[in-house]
Scaffold this motif. Structure first.
Motif, PDB file in Angstrom:
ATOM      1  N   MET A 113       0.856  -1.192   0.000  1.00  0.00           N
ATOM      2  CA  MET A 113       0.000   0.000   0.000  1.00  0.00           C
ATOM      3  C   MET A 113       0.887   1.234   0.000  1.00  0.00           C
ATOM      4  O   MET A 113       2.115   1.134   0.043  1.00  0.00           O
ATOM      5  N   ASN A 114       0.256   2.405  -0.024  1.00  0.00           N
ATOM      6  CA  ASN A 114       1.008   3.656   0.000  1.00  0.00           C
ATOM      7  C   ASN A 114       1.786   3.755   1.319  1.00  0.00           C
ATOM      8  O   ASN A 114       1.203   3.626   2.391  1.00  0.00           O
ATOM      9  N   PRO A 115       3.090   4.016   1.255  1.00  0.00           N
ATOM     10  CA  PRO A 115       3.915   3.906   2.460  1.00  0.00           C
ATOM     11  C   PRO A 115       3.955   5.142   3.357  1.00  0.00           C
ATOM     12  O   PRO A 115       4.483   5.085   4.467  1.00  0.00           O
ATOM     13  N   GLY A 116       3.417   6.276   2.896  1.00  0.00           N
ATOM     14  CA  GLY A 116       3.594   7.525   3.619  1.00  0.00           C
ATOM     15  C   GLY A 116       3.117   7.493   5.055  1.00  0.00           C
ATOM     16  O   GLY A 116       3.855   7.867   5.978  1.00  0.00           O
ATOM     17  N   SER A 121      -6.194  13.269   8.235  1.00  0.00           N
ATOM     18  CA  SER A 121      -5.717  14.503   8.870  1.00  0.00           C
ATOM     19  C   SER A 121      -4.379  14.953   8.313  1.00  0.00           C
ATOM     20  O   SER A 121      -4.172  16.143   8.034  1.00  0.00           O
ATOM     21  N   ILE A 122      -3.450  14.019   8.107  1.00  0.00           N
ATOM     22  CA  ILE A 122      -2.130  14.391   7.608  1.00  0.00           C
ATOM     23  C   ILE A 122      -2.200  14.826   6.150  1.00  0.00           C
ATOM     24  O   ILE A 122      -1.517  15.765   5.730  1.00  0.00           O
ATOM     25  N   ILE A 123      -3.072  14.177   5.350  1.00  0.00           N
ATOM     26  CA  ILE A 123      -3.238  14.582   3.952  1.00  0.00           C
ATOM     27  C   ILE A 123      -3.808  16.001   3.867  1.00  0.00           C
ATOM     28  O   ILE A 123      -3.327  16.841   3.104  1.00  0.00           O
ATOM     29  N   ILE A 183       5.247  13.969  -1.149  1.00  0.00           N
ATOM     30  CA  ILE A 183       4.976  13.287   0.124  1.00  0.00           C
ATOM     31  C   ILE A 183       3.497  12.959   0.238  1.00  0.00           C
ATOM     32  O   ILE A 183       3.109  11.858   0.667  1.00  0.00           O
ATOM     33  N   SER A 184       2.644  13.913  -0.146  1.00  0.00           N
ATOM     34  CA  SER A 184       1.200  13.677  -0.123  1.00  0.00           C
ATOM     35  C   SER A 184       0.822  12.513  -1.029  1.00  0.00           C
ATOM     36  O   SER A 184      -0.041  11.694  -0.694  1.00  0.00           O
ATOM     37  N   ILE A 214       9.327  11.210  -4.629  1.00  0.00           N
ATOM     38  CA  ILE A 214       8.754   9.935  -5.069  1.00  0.00           C
ATOM     39  C   ILE A 214       9.803   8.946  -5.582  1.00  0.00           C
ATOM     40  O   ILE A 214       9.704   7.745  -5.340  1.00  0.00           O
ATOM     41  N   PHE A 215      10.853   9.456  -6.244  1.00  0.00           N
ATOM     42  CA  PHE A 215      11.800   8.553  -6.905  1.00  0.00           C
ATOM     43  C   PHE A 215      12.504   7.593  -5.946  1.00  0.00           C
ATOM     44  O   PHE A 215      12.685   6.417  -6.277  1.00  0.00           O
ATOM     45  N   PRO A 216      12.925   8.036  -4.745  1.00  0.00           N
ATOM     46  CA  PRO A 216      13.578   7.081  -3.835  1.00  0.00           C
ATOM     47  C   PRO A 216      12.693   5.879  -3.497  1.00  0.00           C
ATOM     48  O   PRO A 216      13.184   4.743  -3.380  1.00  0.00           O
ATOM     49  N   VAL A 217      11.384   6.107  -3.374  1.00  0.00           N
ATOM     50  CA  VAL A 217      10.457   5.010  -3.077  1.00  0.00           C
ATOM     51  C   VAL A 217      10.337   4.097  -4.286  1.00  0.00           C
ATOM     52  O   VAL A 217      10.330   2.858  -4.158  1.00  0.00           O
ATOM     53  N   THR A 218      10.246   4.697  -5.482  1.00  0.00           N
ATOM     54  CA  THR A 218      10.178   3.901  -6.714  1.00  0.00           C
ATOM     55  C   THR A 218      11.444   3.066  -6.886  1.00  0.00           C
ATOM     56  O   THR A 218      11.388   1.870  -7.221  1.00  0.00           O
TER      57      THR A 218
END
Length: 245
Positions: free
Chosen positions: A77-80, A151-153, A189-190, A238-242
């Motif tokens: 899932m989305n890791p943020g 809330s964080i978004i 980040i969002s 985003i690139f480091p996660v990709t």
């Protein structure tokens, strides 16, 4: 004499703005604190925080702490949000209430951001009403008390909007470059929390071209370097996660 009066006026305006920000923040924080204390033993809150998403985020955050930030598996899932939780767990210990209290604080700051955005778009009166109403907005308060991403978004996206509204391609061009870069970072980040914000990223270059045209009598291609600064910010988030996946 006129310049002195204008300077005093701007200082007074600044002080009044700070006072209103403090008032809105503490009203929002007080309402959220009362709600948080009152709902501690609520079956609704406990049941919602035991749903699949909340349990998954909590387990993932604890896994990050045990295995390290890089981990082994491809992100399911989305890791943020799990990484946000893991940072707080690392700093304050593994306790769900820590996450919720930070989210209530973030929610209170979101009310201040709503005030600042409204002040920029409309006026001080509309801004105070907006911030005041946001302080009591039940849906926001409810989701801030849950282990979910809302809330964080909301907080990050409000900062993005405020930064975009304060772009100035005239005397404050260096600040605008910094704002565009930070906007890109935050939008990335969002997106790591909920990727559909990237649809908004398509519109921001159009906004940059439109706003820069108000300052420069040059072709829209002149705006490409500012768009590039914004896109570099997104890429760096985003690139480091990709790459890791």
């Amino acid at each position: 004499m006129q310049n002195s009066a204008q300077n005093n006026s701007s200082q007074n305006l600044s002080k009044s703005t700070v006072k209103l920000i403090i008032i809105i923040f503490f009203i929002a924080l007080a309402v959220r604190t009362i709600y948080f204390i009152g709902m501690q033993n609520s079956n609704i809150i406990q049941a919602t925080n035991s749903t699949l998403d909340s349990r998954f985020y909590d387990a993932w955050a604890q896994k990050i702490i045990k295995e390290g930030p890089i981990g082994k598996d491809v992100f399911f899932m989305n890791p943020g949000y799990p990484y946000f939780m893991a940072i707080l767990y690392s700093l304050f210990g593994i306790a769900k209430n820590t996450i919720l209290l930070v989210q209530l604080l973030i929610g209170s700051l979101s009310c201040v951001l709503i005030y600042l955005i409204s002040k920029k778009v409309f006026n001080s009166s509309v801004a105070f009403i907006s911030g005041f109403l946001a302080s009591f907005y039940g849906i926001s308060i409810f989701y801030e008390s849950l282990l979910v991403t809302a809330s964080i978004i909301t907080f990050i996206n409000l900062i993005i909007i405020l930064l975009l509204l304060n772009l100035d391609f005239g005397d404050k061009i260096s600040r605008t470059k910094a704002f565009l870069f930070i906007t890109g970072i935050l939008l990335g980040i969002s997106a790591l929390i909920r990727p559909n914000i990237l649809l908004f990223a398509v519109l921001i270059p159009i906004y940059i071209i439109w706003k820069s045209k108000r300052y420069f009598n040059k072709p829209s291609l002149f705006s490409l370097k500012y768009i590039a600064i914004f896109l570099v910010g997104i890429f760096l988030s985003i690139f480091p996660v990709t790459l890791r996946n």
